[in-house]
Design a protein around this motif. Structure first.
Motif, PDB file in Angstrom:
ATOM      1  N   ALA A 159      -0.710   6.553  10.483  1.00 11.82           N
ATOM      2  CA  ALA A 159      -1.477   5.595  11.292  1.00 11.82           C
ATOM      3  C   ALA A 159      -0.694   4.964  12.411  1.00 11.82           C
ATOM      4  N   THR A 160      -1.545   4.758  13.460  1.00  9.39           N
ATOM      5  CA  THR A 160      -1.028   4.121  14.796  1.00  9.39           C
ATOM      6  C   THR A 160      -0.619   2.703  14.558  1.00  9.39           C
ATOM      7  N   GLU A 161       0.119   2.238  15.695  1.00 10.87           N
ATOM      8  CA  GLU A 161       0.644   0.760  15.534  1.00 10.87           C
ATOM      9  C   GLU A 161      -0.553  -0.250  15.539  1.00 10.87           C
ATOM     10  N   ALA A 162      -1.546   0.181  16.371  1.00 14.97           N
ATOM     11  CA  ALA A 162      -2.658  -0.761  16.087  1.00 14.97           C
ATOM     12  C   ALA A 162      -3.465  -0.720  14.803  1.00 14.97           C
ATOM     13  N   GLN A 163      -3.555   0.546  14.014  1.00 17.23           N
ATOM     14  CA  GLN A 163      -4.033   0.601  12.749  1.00 17.23           C
ATOM     15  C   GLN A 163      -3.193  -0.135  11.969  1.00 17.23           C
ATOM     16  N   LEU A 164      -1.790   0.034  11.937  1.00  9.77           N
ATOM     17  CA  LEU A 164      -0.844  -0.793  10.849  1.00  9.77           C
ATOM     18  C   LEU A 164      -0.895  -2.298  11.172  1.00  9.77           C
ATOM     19  N   SER A 165      -1.141  -2.745  12.539  1.00  9.34           N
ATOM     20  CA  SER A 165      -1.474  -4.138  12.651  1.00  9.34           C
ATOM     21  C   SER A 165      -2.753  -4.706  11.979  1.00  9.34           C
ATOM     22  N   VAL A 166      -3.861  -3.900  11.917  1.00 12.42           N
ATOM     23  CA  VAL A 166      -4.845  -4.189  11.295  1.00 12.42           C
ATOM     24  C   VAL A 166      -4.679  -4.462   9.630  1.00 12.42           C
ATOM     25  N   ILE A 167      -4.061  -3.046   9.175  1.00  9.11           N
ATOM     26  CA  ILE A 167      -3.857  -3.147   7.916  1.00  9.11           C
ATOM     27  C   ILE A 167      -2.806  -4.175   7.372  1.00  9.11           C
ATOM     28  N   ALA A 168      -1.919  -4.751   8.325  1.00  7.62           N
ATOM     29  CA  ALA A 168      -1.024  -5.837   7.849  1.00  7.62           C
ATOM     30  C   ALA A 168      -1.950  -7.163   7.578  1.00  7.62           C
ATOM     31  N   THR A 169      -2.941  -7.202   8.404  1.00  9.09           N
ATOM     32  CA  THR A 169      -3.596  -8.494   8.081  1.00  9.09           C
ATOM     33  C   THR A 169      -4.541  -8.606   6.813  1.00  9.09           C
ATOM     34  N   LEU A 170      -4.557  -7.304   5.873  1.00  9.53           N
ATOM     35  CA  LEU A 170      -5.247  -7.651   4.545  1.00  9.53           C
ATOM     36  C   LEU A 170      -4.856  -8.584   3.770  1.00  9.53           C
ATOM     37  N   SER A 171      -5.483  -8.992   2.978  1.00 11.73           N
ATOM     38  CA  SER A 171      -5.074 -10.215   1.935  1.00 11.73           C
ATOM     39  C   SER A 171      -4.775  -9.324   0.644  1.00 11.73           C
ATOM     40  N   LEU A 201       0.845  -1.263  -0.078  1.00 11.57           N
ATOM     41  CA  LEU A 201      -0.002   0.092   0.066  1.00 11.57           C
ATOM     42  C   LEU A 201       0.862   1.165  -0.002  1.00 11.57           C
ATOM     43  N   SER A 202       1.823   1.454   0.624  1.00  8.88           N
ATOM     44  CA  SER A 202       2.847   2.423   0.812  1.00  8.88           C
ATOM     45  C   SER A 202       3.521   2.725  -0.448  1.00  8.88           C
ATOM     46  N   ALA A 203       3.919   1.695  -1.256  1.00  9.50           N
ATOM     47  CA  ALA A 203       4.523   1.639  -2.530  1.00  9.50           C
ATOM     48  C   ALA A 203       3.490   2.115  -3.535  1.00  9.50           C
ATOM     49  N   LYS A 204       2.150   1.951  -3.326  1.00 11.82           N
ATOM     50  CA  LYS A 204       1.401   2.487  -4.392  1.00 11.82           C
ATOM     51  C   LYS A 204       0.950   3.810  -3.933  1.00 11.82           C
TER      52      LYS A 204
END
Length: 63
Positions: free
Chosen positions: A19-31, A9-12
């Motif tokens: 984003a907070t660490e909690a938000q990044l943790s959720v984003i990291a679970t995206l398929s 996502l960052s590359a795009k």
């Protein structure tokens, strides 16, 4: 090598800098499919918004 949603996502061009660490943790679970949808939406919105981006009176972005 495993899929890294945050990196893709960052590359795009998605700005995840606030984003907070909690938000990044959720984003990291995206398929991969979910990230593909987000990237597609971003590309389409950027294309649509470009036509409405300039407002001579206020200089703000108009959705």
């Amino acid at each position: 090598m495993s899929f890294n949603a945050v990196q893709v996502l960052s590359a795009k061009g998605h700005d995840l800098g606030h984003a907070t660490e909690a938000q990044l943790s959720v984003i990291a679970t995206l398929s991969e499919a979910e990230v593909t949808v987000l990237n597609s939406l971003k590309e389409r919105l950027e294309g649509e918004v470009m036509a409405h981006q300039e407002d001579v009176v206020t200089g703000v972005l108009v959705w």
